[in-house]
Design an enzyme around this catalytic site. Structure first.
Site, short mmCIF file in Angstrom:
data_model
loop_
_atom_site.label_atom_id
_atom_site.label_comp_id
_atom_site.label_asym_id
_atom_site.label_seq_id
_atom_site.Cartn_x
_atom_site.Cartn_y
_atom_site.Cartn_z
N LYS A 146 -55.32 -32.66 3.05
CA LYS A 146 -55.56 -31.75 4.17
C LYS A 146 -56.00 -30.37 3.68
O LYS A 146 -55.49 -29.87 2.69
CB LYS A 146 -54.27 -31.64 4.99
CG LYS A 146 -54.47 -31.29 6.42
CD LYS A 146 -53.18 -31.49 7.19
CE LYS A 146 -53.33 -31.06 8.62
NZ LYS A 146 -52.10 -31.11 9.37
N ARG A 153 -45.99 -31.11 23.77
CA ARG A 153 -46.71 -30.19 24.65
C ARG A 153 -47.32 -30.90 25.83
O ARG A 153 -47.51 -30.31 26.89
CB ARG A 153 -47.83 -29.48 23.88
CG ARG A 153 -47.35 -28.55 22.81
CD ARG A 153 -48.50 -28.06 21.97
NE ARG A 153 -49.03 -29.22 21.25
CZ ARG A 153 -50.21 -29.28 20.67
NH1 ARG A 153 -51.02 -28.26 20.71
NH2 ARG A 153 -50.62 -30.38 20.05
N HIS A 168 -43.79 -23.69 18.30
CA HIS A 168 -42.83 -24.15 17.29
C HIS A 168 -41.54 -23.35 17.40
O HIS A 168 -40.44 -23.90 17.38
CB HIS A 168 -43.37 -23.94 15.86
CG HIS A 168 -44.57 -24.75 15.52
ND1 HIS A 168 -45.70 -24.18 15.00
CD2 HIS A 168 -44.81 -26.08 15.59
CE1 HIS A 168 -46.59 -25.12 14.76
NE2 HIS A 168 -46.08 -26.29 15.12
N SER A 214 -51.44 -24.96 16.60
CA SER A 214 -51.89 -24.32 15.36
C SER A 214 -53.40 -24.34 15.24
O SER A 214 -54.00 -23.38 14.77
CB SER A 214 -51.25 -25.01 14.14
OG SER A 214 -49.87 -24.77 14.10
#
Length: 151
Positions: free
Chosen positions: A41, A90, A17, A127
């Site tokens: 979440k 990515r 990030h 993450s």
């Protein structure tokens, strides 16, 4: 002014990030790091902790703002007068997922999505990997900015 929103859950912010944000500053006058709030979440870090990690990481950069939001990213962009959404990629899987979201956002607004490829040395960091390393007591410090510390 070229203002971009970089949305995410940032649970926690990673060096991937950080790489996208730093490189995004060469393209935009201001970047809003927008932490999305999703009640569905389960997060490892509280919203306050995630926001603190990010504010500390960029405390010396006046062109970065850290904010939280609920709802659609395009609506938040409109509220903040941001004409761009910044996203990092990515791998090809990220591209396919992000492409669908970008097309949907573009269909709902005139906000453009700008993709930056994560630097090769950081493209493996996510993450979820960081959270797994933390959960199992591993050394996560080479994966996140110095401001992310677990006690």
């Amino acid at each position: 002014m070229r203002r971009a929103v970089f949305p995410g859950s940032f649970d926690p912010i990673t060096l991937g990030h950080y790489d996208i944000i730093e490189r995004g500053l060469t393209l935009f006058d201001e970047i809003i790091l927008a932490i999305g709030i999703n009640a569905e979440k389960k997060y490892m870090f509280s919203l306050e902790k995630r926001k603190h990690f990010m504010e500390e990481a960029f405390k010396n950069e006046s062109r970065i703002k850290v904010m939280t939001y609920k709802g659609l990213t395009v609506d938040f962009c409109k509220q903040q007068n941001a004409n761009f959404i910044l996203r990092g990629l990515r791998n090809p899987g990220d591209f396919e997922f992000e492409k669908a979201i970008a097309h949907t956002n573009r269909n709902m607004s005139d906000i453009e999505t700008v993709f930056l490829l994560t630097s090769s040395g950081k493209s493996y960091i996510s993450s979820s990997i960081v959270r797994d390393v933390i959960r199992h007591g591993g050394d996560y410090t080479g994966l996140v900015p110095d401001t992310v510390r677990v006690k």
